[in-house]
Design a protein around this motif. Sequence first.
Motif, PDB file in Angstrom:
ATOM      1  N   ASN A 316       0.814  -1.212   0.000  1.00 28.68           N
ATOM      2  CA  ASN A 316       0.000   0.000   0.000  1.00 28.68           C
ATOM      3  C   ASN A 316       0.855   1.272   0.000  1.00 28.68           C
ATOM      4  O   ASN A 316       0.699   2.144   0.865  1.00 28.68           O
ATOM      5  N   GLN A 318       2.300   4.953  -0.588  1.00 27.15           N
ATOM      6  CA  GLN A 318       1.604   6.231  -0.679  1.00 27.15           C
ATOM      7  C   GLN A 318       2.400   7.285  -1.440  1.00 27.15           C
ATOM      8  O   GLN A 318       1.889   8.357  -1.736  1.00 27.15           O
ATOM      9  N   PHE A 329       2.792  -3.461  -5.827  1.00 26.13           N
ATOM     10  CA  PHE A 329       2.305  -2.317  -6.599  1.00 26.13           C
ATOM     11  C   PHE A 329       2.808  -2.384  -8.036  1.00 26.13           C
ATOM     12  O   PHE A 329       2.044  -2.168  -8.987  1.00 26.13           O
ATOM     13  N   LEU A 349      -0.505   5.290  -8.697  1.00 29.03           N
ATOM     14  CA  LEU A 349      -0.879   5.489  -7.294  1.00 29.03           C
ATOM     15  C   LEU A 349      -2.298   6.037  -7.158  1.00 29.03           C
ATOM     16  O   LEU A 349      -2.958   5.832  -6.140  1.00 29.03           O
ATOM     17  N   ARG A 355      -4.817  -0.076  -7.386  1.00 24.20           N
ATOM     18  CA  ARG A 355      -4.804  -0.216  -5.931  1.00 24.20           C
ATOM     19  C   ARG A 355      -5.636  -1.408  -5.465  1.00 24.20           C
ATOM     20  O   ARG A 355      -5.306  -2.066  -4.471  1.00 24.20           O
ATOM     21  N   GLU A 358      -3.737  -4.770  -6.276  1.00 20.81           N
ATOM     22  CA  GLU A 358      -2.632  -4.995  -5.331  1.00 20.81           C
ATOM     23  C   GLU A 358      -3.019  -5.986  -4.236  1.00 20.81           C
ATOM     24  O   GLU A 358      -2.221  -6.820  -3.815  1.00 20.81           O
TER      25      GLU A 358
END
Length: 451
Positions: A316, A318, A329, A349, A355, A358
Amino acid sequence: MSVKNANLRDFIESLLSESMSSVRKANNCDYDKAKLVLSDLIMVAASGTILDDDARAFAKKMINEQRQATILGLWKKTSLLNSMMANAFSAHSLELDDWMPYGFFHASAAIIPPLLAYGEIYSYTLEEVIDSVFFGYEVGARLGGFLGRQHFRYWHPTSTVGGVASASSLAYLASDGSLDEVEKAFTLSLGYSSGIWKVIMSDVYLKPFSTVHAVFLAYLSNESREVIKKPSSDFFSSDKTLCKLLNGECNYEKALNVPWRLAIEKTSIKLYPIARNIQTVVQACSKIKQNVKPNEIESVTVEVFEEAYQVADIENPQSIDEAKFSLKFVASLSLVDEVNGIRSISAGLRNPLVRELEKKIEVKTREDFSLLYPSKQPVRVIVKTKRGETIEVYEDEPIGDISSRNIEAIINKKAEMLSKDTGDLRLLAIPNAIKNIKLNESIGSVLEKLL
């Protein structure tokens, strides 16, 4: 030197002598490859200065009243040391600099910035600079083999191995290949090399300081060669102690009996701005993407070797810095869209499809894959679809192998990508400009053309 009866002092002399011998084997084809490596470094460093906020801020901080050597990307001159450090930082900031698997380090960002700076100031020819590049890659690959994967587990070799390789290559250039002077630089830099993985991987934005550290070692070791004696015999008294401190293997065999004619043949140009050990993950996922849509995927399993698994726990992400080192990712982005420059990472992103996918990715390490590294970088991606189908793709060779027949096309594609990302059209001209420069011309003439 007999590997069986090896000791550290004799080993260092043998490593350097063998490396010098390898440089003398270089032919016209090797110089063409080195020009591509040089082009790649200049493009990547310039792009790092333009695109990366930290690299740009650092480069601007390095500007002073001295007008000696060029900061790539800003296209302004500063002092010798400041130019080296700025270019080393920016070259490593985008994670697009080349990778030397046999030395476990990013070679160009550690080795080339000092050679460019000294070459520009002291009017060294392109041939002299390239010979020093050959030598630095040779030393780094052999020293990395000596310390081995055990060292790589705890240290960032771009800082340790890269620092020694950088110091050695600069000494080779500045001393006209004197074994005695190169040995001084080698041992001085070896004594002060450092780069602890745990710190770097917890704060990945610190990673470019590894190349800054490497080139600073090169500068310090070379500027002090004339006033500092060779390290005493105590330095060499116990190779086991040195290897214990550096978590190394002390594998003389890997360092002296190498599977190459010139180490630079083994370097890999990175087309994707991601961690060096997951390039083949992108290749495998990109092939699968041609046969399945993201919303049709039920689950994804990625089987990798040990070094690739190191970035499997970054979940995850950022930020762009985190995303470049997140295997899940990168795999997800490659299955949904494509990894095509820094801007594609940023877009990924923000992409909900990326997302969400993932979360469906599982990463496993395979011992048989790990045994193939570094000669291969094997990954297998297994996708199960919602219709019950299974799609598998295996990849083990990054597409940027400098010895591949299409490497020039890859460099040109990379130039187009970076020029588009940065808006700097000069980057498009770099490969051709360096390709056409004669070996007896000064390296400064290339930079002058770019300025």
